[in-house]
Scaffold this active site. Structure first.
Site, short mmCIF file in Angstrom:
data_model
loop_
_atom_site.label_atom_id
_atom_site.label_comp_id
_atom_site.label_asym_id
_atom_site.label_seq_id
_atom_site.Cartn_x
_atom_site.Cartn_y
_atom_site.Cartn_z
N LYS A 256 0.82 -0.91 0.11
CA LYS A 256 -0.05 -0.55 -0.08
C LYS A 256 1.66 1.14 -0.49
O LYS A 256 0.16 1.74 -0.54
CB LYS A 256 -0.79 -0.22 0.89
N ARG B 119 -6.74 2.09 11.23
CA ARG B 119 -6.20 1.59 11.33
C ARG B 119 -7.21 0.22 12.19
O ARG B 119 -7.15 -1.43 12.25
CB ARG B 119 -4.79 0.72 12.05
N ARG C 267 11.76 -6.38 2.20
CA ARG C 267 11.53 -4.69 1.59
C ARG C 267 12.54 -3.71 2.37
O ARG C 267 13.11 -4.64 2.92
CB ARG C 267 9.80 -4.67 2.20
N ARG D 33 13.61 -2.55 7.96
CA ARG D 33 12.63 -1.92 9.22
C ARG D 33 13.01 -3.18 9.90
O ARG D 33 12.99 -4.93 9.58
CB ARG D 33 11.28 -1.62 8.72
N ARG E 19 2.29 -9.60 13.00
CA ARG E 19 1.24 -7.89 12.30
C ARG E 19 0.31 -8.47 11.78
O ARG E 19 -0.41 -7.85 11.70
CB ARG E 19 2.90 -6.95 11.67
P1 ADP Z 1 2.86 -1.73 7.18
O1 ADP Z 1 1.42 -1.41 6.98
O2 ADP Z 1 3.55 -2.66 6.71
O3 ADP Z 1 2.29 -2.43 8.81
P2 ADP Z 1 3.01 1.21 8.86
O4 ADP Z 1 4.12 1.66 8.49
O5 ADP Z 1 2.05 1.77 7.66
O6 ADP Z 1 3.28 -0.41 7.37
O7 ADP Z 1 2.98 1.15 10.13
C1 ADP Z 1 3.83 0.81 10.72
C2 ADP Z 1 3.58 0.47 12.25
O8 ADP Z 1 3.12 1.75 12.96
C3 ADP Z 1 2.39 -0.91 12.53
O9 ADP Z 1 2.75 -1.85 12.57
C4 ADP Z 1 1.63 0.34 13.81
O10 ADP Z 1 2.82 -0.81 15.38
C5 ADP Z 1 2.46 1.19 13.84
N1 ADP Z 1 0.69 2.49 13.36
C6 ADP Z 1 0.74 2.94 11.47
N2 ADP Z 1 -0.70 3.41 11.76
C7 ADP Z 1 -1.16 2.64 12.42
C8 ADP Z 1 -2.48 3.55 13.27
N3 ADP Z 1 -3.58 3.73 12.00
N4 ADP Z 1 -2.61 2.96 14.60
C9 ADP Z 1 -1.78 2.27 14.98
N5 ADP Z 1 -0.50 1.66 14.55
C10 ADP Z 1 0.21 2.84 13.74
#
Ligand code: ADP
Ligand code: ZN
Length: 212
Positions: A13, A88, A123, A156, A167
């Site tokens: 995404k 989320r 990644r 990461r 996750r």
């Molecule tokens: P991915 O979708 O690959 O997990 P992101 O960069 O979107 O990567 O998110 C990484 C981490 O950041 C998530 O695993 C979570 O811990 C935190 N995070 C991101 N967006 C949110 C959100 N809207 N609510 C809670 N935690 C979030």
């Protein structure tokens, strides 16, 4: 235009959101990137968020909601934006409603769990501008170096197998219910995530009603 983009971790995404940003010329707002920046800058928010991310858990709703509220109030968001990684959880989606934000559509990239581990372990992310790459599916021109800014590409710390499984579990439990939430509002558009980046992009554009 306000687009929400959702999908499992590593479902592509972020990459699709970058493509949409460059095509539609609206900002790409990634809560993950905002949180990682706060962590690297050791802000109070970053220090709180760090332990959650490291375990593959979501950062608490109130923290993320406050962050998004602030970001959406900035000048560049007036013409629209791509929200990547927010909401989320159902409470986050309700908070967005309360902010008076109605998305034009919610794009969900659909990817099988089995492909996720391979995608995430390959990644790489730019340390400086957060652009994302994949060693196999979306490699940079020069190994380990960001095409956009020349920054160093890193793996990461949450892209390790134990955390990836956690996750995915969190995604199914807390984020997937949003599909129903937005389907009920008639906003959900599904796009199948594919191995090849371009195939996913084509599905995304089709889901948005733009032929590519
Ligand atoms: P991915 O979708 O690959 O997990 P992101 O960069 O979107 O990567 O998110 C990484 C981490 O950041 C998530 O695993 C979570 O811990 C935190 N995070 C991101 N967006 C949110 C959100 N809207 N609510 C809670 N935690 C979030
Ligand atoms: Zn970069």
């Amino acid at each position: 235009m306000k687009i929400i983009i959702m999908g499992p971790p590593g479902g592509g995404k972020g990459t699709q959101a970058e493509y949409l940003r460059d095509t539609l010329l609206i900002p790409h707002i990634s809560t993950g990137a905002i949180i990682r920046k706060a962590i690297s800058e050791k802000t109070p928010l970053g220090l709180k968020a760090e332990e959650y991310i490291a375990e593959g858990h979501l950062v608490p709703d109130d923290i993320v909601i406050a962050m998004v509220k602030e970001r959406l109030g900035e000048e560049d968001c007036r013409k629209g934006y791509i929200l990547d990684g927010f909401p989320r959880t159902i409470p986050q989606a309700e908070a967005l409603d309360e902010m008076g934000v109605t998305p034009d559509c919610v794009l969900c990239i659909d990817v099988e769990d089995e492909s996720i581990v391979e995608r995430l372990s390959g990644r790489r992310e730019c340390k400086d501008c957060a652009a994302s790459y994949h060693v196999k599916y979306n490699p940079p021109q020069k190994e380990g170096v960001c095409d956009k800014c020349g920054g160093e590409l890193i793996l990461r710390s949450d892209d390790v197998p134990e955390t990836i499984r956690e996750r995915l579990k969190v995604y199914h439990e807390q984020t997937e219910p949003l599909e129903e939430f937005y389907r009920a509002k008639g906003l959900l558009r599904m796009a199948k995530g594919c191995e090849e980046l371009e195939d996913t992009t084509r599905n995304v554009m089709r889901a948005l009603g733009v032929e590519k």
